[in-house]
Scaffold this active site. Structure first.
Site, PDB file in Angstrom:
ATOM      1  N   SER A 162       0.873  -1.179   0.000  1.00 29.08           N
ATOM      2  CA  SER A 162       0.000   0.000   0.000  1.00 29.08           C
ATOM      3  C   SER A 162       0.909   1.228   0.000  1.00 29.08           C
ATOM      4  CB  SER A 162      -0.847  -0.007   1.280  1.00 29.08           C
ATOM      5  OG  SER A 162      -1.416   1.258   1.529  1.00 29.08           O
TER       6      SER A 162
ATOM      7  N   TYR B 124      -1.415  -1.943  10.510  1.00 26.01           N
ATOM      8  CA  TYR B 124      -1.552  -2.045   9.047  1.00 26.01           C
ATOM      9  C   TYR B 124      -0.376  -1.347   8.351  1.00 26.01           C
ATOM     10  CZ  TYR B 124      -3.601  -1.655   4.366  1.00 26.01           C
ATOM     11  OH  TYR B 124      -3.823  -1.734   3.011  1.00 26.01           O
TER      12      TYR B 124
HETATM   13  N1  LIG Z   1      -8.762  -0.622  -0.861  1.00 27.93           N
HETATM   14  C1  LIG Z   1      -7.734   0.140  -0.596  1.00 27.93           C
HETATM   15  O1  LIG Z   1      -7.878   1.370  -0.423  1.00 27.93           O
HETATM   16  C2  LIG Z   1      -6.338  -0.453  -0.537  1.00 27.93           C
HETATM   17  C3  LIG Z   1      -5.252   0.427  -0.615  1.00 27.93           C
HETATM   18  C4  LIG Z   1      -3.974  -0.083  -0.558  1.00 27.93           C
HETATM   19  C5  LIG Z   1      -3.772  -1.435  -0.441  1.00 27.93           C
HETATM   20  N2  LIG Z   1      -4.834  -2.270  -0.363  1.00 27.93           N
HETATM   21  C6  LIG Z   1      -4.548  -3.705  -0.224  1.00 27.93           C
HETATM   22  O2  LIG Z   1      -5.132  -4.390  -1.314  1.00 27.93           O
HETATM   23  C7  LIG Z   1      -5.393  -5.737  -0.925  1.00 27.93           C
HETATM   24  C8  LIG Z   1      -6.821  -6.089  -1.349  1.00 27.93           C
HETATM   25  O3  LIG Z   1      -7.721  -5.263  -0.647  1.00 27.93           O
HETATM   26  P1  LIG Z   1      -9.083  -4.748  -1.258  1.00 27.93           P
HETATM   27  O4  LIG Z   1      -9.053  -3.282  -1.236  1.00 27.93           O
HETATM   28  O5  LIG Z   1      -9.394  -5.434  -2.512  1.00 27.93           O
HETATM   29  O6  LIG Z   1     -10.070  -5.167  -0.071  1.00 27.93           O
HETATM   30  P2  LIG Z   1     -11.284  -6.229  -0.011  1.00 27.93           P
HETATM   31  O7  LIG Z   1     -12.236  -5.954  -1.109  1.00 27.93           O
HETATM   32  O8  LIG Z   1     -11.749  -6.167   1.407  1.00 27.93           O
HETATM   33  O9  LIG Z   1     -10.555  -7.617  -0.292  1.00 27.93           O
HETATM   34  C9  LIG Z   1      -9.794  -8.284   0.683  1.00 27.93           C
HETATM   35  C10 LIG Z   1      -9.655  -9.722   0.247  1.00 27.93           C
HETATM   36  O10 LIG Z   1      -8.851 -10.417   1.230  1.00 27.93           O
HETATM   37  C11 LIG Z   1      -9.503 -11.636   1.544  1.00 27.93           C
HETATM   38  N3  LIG Z   1      -9.190 -12.075   2.893  1.00 27.93           N
HETATM   39  C12 LIG Z   1      -9.301 -11.386   4.053  1.00 27.93           C
HETATM   40  N4  LIG Z   1      -8.985 -12.187   5.087  1.00 27.93           N
HETATM   41  C13 LIG Z   1      -8.674 -13.410   4.567  1.00 27.93           C
HETATM   42  C14 LIG Z   1      -8.293 -14.655   5.127  1.00 27.93           C
HETATM   43  N5  LIG Z   1      -8.195 -14.850   6.456  1.00 27.93           N
HETATM   44  N6  LIG Z   1      -8.082 -15.695   4.288  1.00 27.93           N
HETATM   45  C15 LIG Z   1      -8.215 -15.538   2.954  1.00 27.93           C
HETATM   46  N7  LIG Z   1      -8.561 -14.392   2.374  1.00 27.93           N
HETATM   47  C16 LIG Z   1      -8.792 -13.340   3.172  1.00 27.93           C
HETATM   48  C17 LIG Z   1     -11.003 -11.314   1.386  1.00 27.93           C
HETATM   49  O11 LIG Z   1     -11.746 -12.481   1.108  1.00 27.93           O
HETATM   50  P3  LIG Z   1     -12.685 -13.267   2.137  1.00 27.93           P
HETATM   51  O12 LIG Z   1     -13.299 -12.257   3.062  1.00 27.93           O
HETATM   52  O13 LIG Z   1     -13.652 -13.954   1.224  1.00 27.93           O
HETATM   53  O14 LIG Z   1     -11.767 -14.225   2.821  1.00 27.93           O
HETATM   54  C18 LIG Z   1     -10.979 -10.441   0.138  1.00 27.93           C
HETATM   55  O15 LIG Z   1     -10.992 -11.228  -1.017  1.00 27.93           O
HETATM   56  C19 LIG Z   1      -5.137  -5.809   0.577  1.00 27.93           C
HETATM   57  O16 LIG Z   1      -3.875  -6.398   0.808  1.00 27.93           O
HETATM   58  C20 LIG Z   1      -5.142  -4.363   1.004  1.00 27.93           C
HETATM   59  O17 LIG Z   1      -4.354  -4.145   2.151  1.00 27.93           O
HETATM   60  C21 LIG Z   1      -6.117  -1.815  -0.414  1.00 27.93           C
END
Ligand SMILES: NC(=O)c1ccc[n+]([C@@H]2O[C@H](COP(=O)([O-])OP(=O)(O)OC[C@H]3O[C@@H](n4cnc5c(N)ncnc54)[C@H](OP(=O)(O)O)[C@@H]3O)[C@@H](O)[C@H]2O)c1
Length: 266
Positions: free
Chosen positions: A142, A155
């Site tokens: 991130s 985080y």
């Molecule tokens: N959105 C943002 O603003 C942002 C910014 C920078 C970085 N990121 C990073 O991008 C990545 C994806 O995030 P996103 O924004 O797409 O959020 P999201 O829509 O909440 O997706 C998170 C994913 O992680 C999975 N997950 C969570 N806990 C898990 C576990 N115990 N086992 C297996 N899977 C798990 C969830 O699936 P299930 O709940 O089905 O398990 C979901 O598919 C993350 O690493 C996040 O830190 C996000």
């Protein structure tokens, strides 16, 4: 070629593929002809995406906070008759609020999924890639990796780890035919904010609108970056400038400023 070409017995494994950035990365890889193995806990959402992507998508519902489940993942991929040429460690979550009001179990779960699972899967998948002389790893950090993040302290620390770890990997893998890339998105509208406990309005207004990039655009930029052998990929010009500022700004001034603005500390 930094991203191995697709093949009938080769797969790209995408964790956190049930929503947001992970689902878009799976779509992007499938569009480029890769078979994809979709990993997350919510099987119904993975099955829905697999149905959309067609016969070249496979579902392996897995809780990545479970060490035994992680240990079994490589064998389950082998049972599908597939060799994992691409590993995308995207699954992740955040907690919200000051550490002095945190739930120790939630903080430990964050580290298990955002840090330990990344290291564990890299340790398990990289030996085969290096032996075959081809492979690519994409770890999702991130822009929070470039500076401390009061209000989401664990985080910010976790993502700083993923950035440093992946940059080290890229050095170790030089000349092996395997490449490591770290993706550092700024804010993206996914289920992430809600899962962390942000009020929707607070999440949307926590950062200026010019910093937001869609999940589809983040995925496209990430896969392009892997294909070009880039080590660090930051989608969006404003976020790239922000990362430089975050790295260079004096902590004495930056940390109190960030703490004053963070919705989790109000
Ligand atoms: N959105 C943002 O603003 C942002 C910014 C920078 C970085 N990121 C990073 O991008 C990545 C994806 O995030 P996103 O924004 O797409 O959020 P999201 O829509 O909440 O997706 C998170 C994913 O992680 C999975 N997950 C969570 N806990 C898990 C576990 N115990 N086992 C297996 N899977 C798990 C969830 O699936 P299930 O709940 O089905 O398990 C979901 O598919 C993350 O690493 C996040 O830190 C996000």
């Amino acid at each position: 070629m930094s991203l191995p070409p697709p093949g009938p017995d080769r797969a790209a494994v995408v964790t956190g593929a049930s929503s947001g950035i992970g689902a878009e990365i799976a779509r992007e890889l499938a569009r480029r002809g890769h078979q994809v193995v979709l990993v997350a806990r919510t099987e119904s959402k993975l099955a829905e995406l697999a149905a959309e992507l067609g016969e070249h998508a496979h579902v392996l519902a897995t809780d990545l906070s479970d060490r035994d489940a992680r240990a079994g993942l490589l064998d389950r991929i082998g049972e599908l008759g597939l060799v994992p040429d691409v590993l995308v460690n995207n699954a992740g979550l955040s907690t919200l609020g000051p550490v002095h009001r945190s739930d120790p179990a939630a903080e430990a779960n964050l580290l298990e999924v955002d840090v330990v699972a990344v290291v564990d899967l890299c340790s398990r998948f990289l030996p085969g890639m290096v032996e075959r002389g081809r492979g690519a790893v994409l770890n999702v950090a991130s822009t929070a990796a470039f500076q401390p993040l009061p209000g989401q302290a664990a985080y910010g620390g976790a993502k700083a780890f993923v950035l440093s770890y992946t940059q080290s990997l890229s050095g170790e893998l030089a000349g092996t035919g395997v490449h490591a890339t770290v993706l550092c998105p700024g804010p993206v509208d996914t289920g992430f904010g809600e899962a962390a406990g942000f009020e929707r309005h607070d999440f949307e207004t926590s950062l200026p609108s010019i910093m937001w990039v869609s999940a589809a655009e983040v995925a496209r930029t990430a896969v392009d970056g892997m294909a070009r052998g880039r080590i660090v990929v930051i989608p969006g010009a404003v976020n790239r400038a922000g990362a430089v500022f975050g790295r260079l700004a004096p902590r004495r001034l930056l940390v109190p400023l960030l703490a004053r603005q963070h919705p989790g500390l109000r």
